[in-house]
Design a protein around this motif. Sequence first.
Motif, PDB file in Angstrom:
ATOM      1  N   TYR A  15      41.326  91.385   1.619  1.00  0.00           N
ATOM      2  CA  TYR A  15      41.105  92.161   2.840  1.00  0.00           C
ATOM      3  C   TYR A  15      40.246  91.372   3.826  1.00  0.00           C
ATOM      4  O   TYR A  15      40.509  91.340   5.027  1.00  0.00           O
ATOM      5  N   GLU A  16      39.202  90.737   3.309  1.00  0.00           N
ATOM      6  CA  GLU A  16      38.341  89.926   4.161  1.00  0.00           C
ATOM      7  C   GLU A  16      39.124  88.795   4.810  1.00  0.00           C
ATOM      8  O   GLU A  16      38.923  88.462   5.987  1.00  0.00           O
ATOM      9  N   LEU A  17      40.039  88.180   4.057  1.00  0.00           N
ATOM     10  CA  LEU A  17      40.869  87.128   4.623  1.00  0.00           C
ATOM     11  C   LEU A  17      41.722  87.677   5.758  1.00  0.00           C
ATOM     12  O   LEU A  17      41.835  87.051   6.817  1.00  0.00           O
ATOM     13  N   LEU A  18      42.307  88.849   5.558  1.00  0.00           N
ATOM     14  CA  LEU A  18      43.125  89.458   6.609  1.00  0.00           C
ATOM     15  C   LEU A  18      42.321  89.672   7.880  1.00  0.00           C
ATOM     16  O   LEU A  18      42.719  89.228   8.968  1.00  0.00           O
ATOM     17  N   ILE A  19      41.186  90.347   7.773  1.00  0.00           N
ATOM     18  CA  ILE A  19      40.455  90.696   8.996  1.00  0.00           C
ATOM     19  C   ILE A  19      39.828  89.477   9.647  1.00  0.00           C
ATOM     20  O   ILE A  19      39.553  89.487  10.855  1.00  0.00           O
ATOM     21  N   SER A  20      39.625  88.410   8.867  1.00  0.00           N
ATOM     22  CA  SER A  20      39.082  87.190   9.473  1.00  0.00           C
ATOM     23  C   SER A  20      40.073  86.550  10.437  1.00  0.00           C
ATOM     24  O   SER A  20      39.687  85.721  11.269  1.00  0.00           O
ATOM     25  N   LYS A  21      41.330  86.929  10.339  1.00  0.00           N
ATOM     26  CA  LYS A  21      42.366  86.357  11.199  1.00  0.00           C
ATOM     27  C   LYS A  21      42.610  87.191  12.455  1.00  0.00           C
ATOM     28  O   LYS A  21      43.311  86.744  13.369  1.00  0.00           O
ATOM     29  N   GLU A  22      42.028  88.402  12.502  1.00  0.00           N
ATOM     30  CA  GLU A  22      42.279  89.282  13.648  1.00  0.00           C
ATOM     31  C   GLU A  22      41.342  88.980  14.801  1.00  0.00           C
ATOM     32  O   GLU A  22      40.225  88.510  14.612  1.00  0.00           O
ATOM     33  N   ASP A 191      47.003  81.132   9.448  1.00  0.00           N
ATOM     34  CA  ASP A 191      47.106  79.687   9.249  1.00  0.00           C
ATOM     35  C   ASP A 191      48.553  79.223   9.251  1.00  0.00           C
ATOM     36  O   ASP A 191      48.848  78.072   9.586  1.00  0.00           O
ATOM     37  N   SER A 192      49.444  80.107   8.852  1.00  0.00           N
ATOM     38  CA  SER A 192      50.867  79.774   8.778  1.00  0.00           C
ATOM     39  C   SER A 192      51.668  81.059   8.809  1.00  0.00           C
ATOM     40  O   SER A 192      51.138  82.154   8.592  1.00  0.00           O
ATOM     41  N   ALA A 193      52.972  80.925   9.046  1.00  0.00           N
ATOM     42  CA  ALA A 193      53.849  82.089   9.008  1.00  0.00           C
ATOM     43  C   ALA A 193      53.919  82.662   7.593  1.00  0.00           C
ATOM     44  O   ALA A 193      54.038  83.880   7.405  1.00  0.00           O
ATOM     45  N   GLU A 194      53.809  81.799   6.590  1.00  0.00           N
ATOM     46  CA  GLU A 194      53.842  82.262   5.205  1.00  0.00           C
ATOM     47  C   GLU A 194      52.619  83.125   4.888  1.00  0.00           C
ATOM     48  O   GLU A 194      52.733  84.157   4.227  1.00  0.00           O
ATOM     49  N   GLN A 195      51.465  82.696   5.362  1.00  0.00           N
ATOM     50  CA  GLN A 195      50.265  83.501   5.158  1.00  0.00           C
ATOM     51  C   GLN A 195      50.362  84.824   5.914  1.00  0.00           C
ATOM     52  O   GLN A 195      49.989  85.875   5.401  1.00  0.00           O
ATOM     53  N   ALA A 196      50.892  84.751   7.134  1.00  0.00           N
ATOM     54  CA  ALA A 196      51.066  85.965   7.923  1.00  0.00           C
ATOM     55  C   ALA A 196      51.963  86.958   7.201  1.00  0.00           C
ATOM     56  O   ALA A 196      51.655  88.158   7.110  1.00  0.00           O
ATOM     57  N   GLU A 197      53.071  86.480   6.673  1.00  0.00           N
ATOM     58  CA  GLU A 197      53.988  87.364   5.970  1.00  0.00           C
ATOM     59  C   GLU A 197      53.342  87.979   4.736  1.00  0.00           C
ATOM     60  O   GLU A 197      53.417  89.195   4.518  1.00  0.00           O
ATOM     61  N   SER A 198      52.683  87.163   3.933  1.00  0.00           N
ATOM     62  CA  SER A 198      52.098  87.649   2.693  1.00  0.00           C
ATOM     63  C   SER A 198      51.041  88.720   2.935  1.00  0.00           C
ATOM     64  O   SER A 198      51.082  89.802   2.334  1.00  0.00           O
ATOM     65  N   LEU A 199      50.108  88.443   3.832  1.00  0.00           N
ATOM     66  CA  LEU A 199      49.027  89.395   4.081  1.00  0.00           C
ATOM     67  C   LEU A 199      49.532  90.653   4.779  1.00  0.00           C
ATOM     68  O   LEU A 199      49.151  91.771   4.419  1.00  0.00           O
TER      69      LEU A 199
END
Length: 235
Positions: A15-22, A191-199
């Motif tokens: 969750y922290e990883l997700l919100i760190s990207k917003e 960081d990438s489309a793959e990370q975006a999709e996964s999270l």
Amino acid sequence: MLRRDDVYDHISSRYELLISKEDYEGNIARAIAGIVRMQGKDFVDLGAGTGRLTRLYAPIAASATAVDRAADMLKVAASKLAAAGLYNWRTIVSDYRRVPLDDRCADVVTAGWTLCYVAASDVPGREEHLETAIGEIDRLLRDGGTSIILETLGTGEEEPRRPEHLREYFDALEHKYGYRHLAIRTDYAFDSAEQAESLCRDFFGDELGDRIREQGLRIVPENTGIWWRTKSEKG
């Protein structure tokens, strides 16, 4: 799609990883700076989670108190605050409708992405839950203090859109409780489309995850609503 309890009890780091990207453009801080001056204020963050808002304002606040019912989330917040070399903060494990803090202890109270879980249209007793939460916010605020509520207005949407299950809640904030409102963009930059999709698949469901994969998105649109109100001397 993950339930709130799953988020709280098992995956605080993800969750922290997700919100760190917003909000990679920093629009939340700019919007709030236009509402209230945070420098030197006593600040309480309800439903603080991993401390996203707490960490944003602790460096300039007189004091910062992060409140959440999930101890594992607050452990992440505490670790981040300590790593930043800050000493003006504390964490409290508590339901934000019954906070063990004194009356009129705060100049600013925030509730980010949290009241929605008790005030959504599918929650039994939602009107009473919201009234209790707003009452607790007002109890904590000093006269002239400011309450600020943040909620989503659409993930993956180019324009702000009120989720159907939150419409009555937002209407109550504006028409019953007298909150003013604005909408801002708080896009995710992964960081990438793959990370975006996964999270996004984990937290927002397969429909958005499939769209991100098909379009190869690294930047995912997000709209955020900010509601705010100043407590009067009678409040």
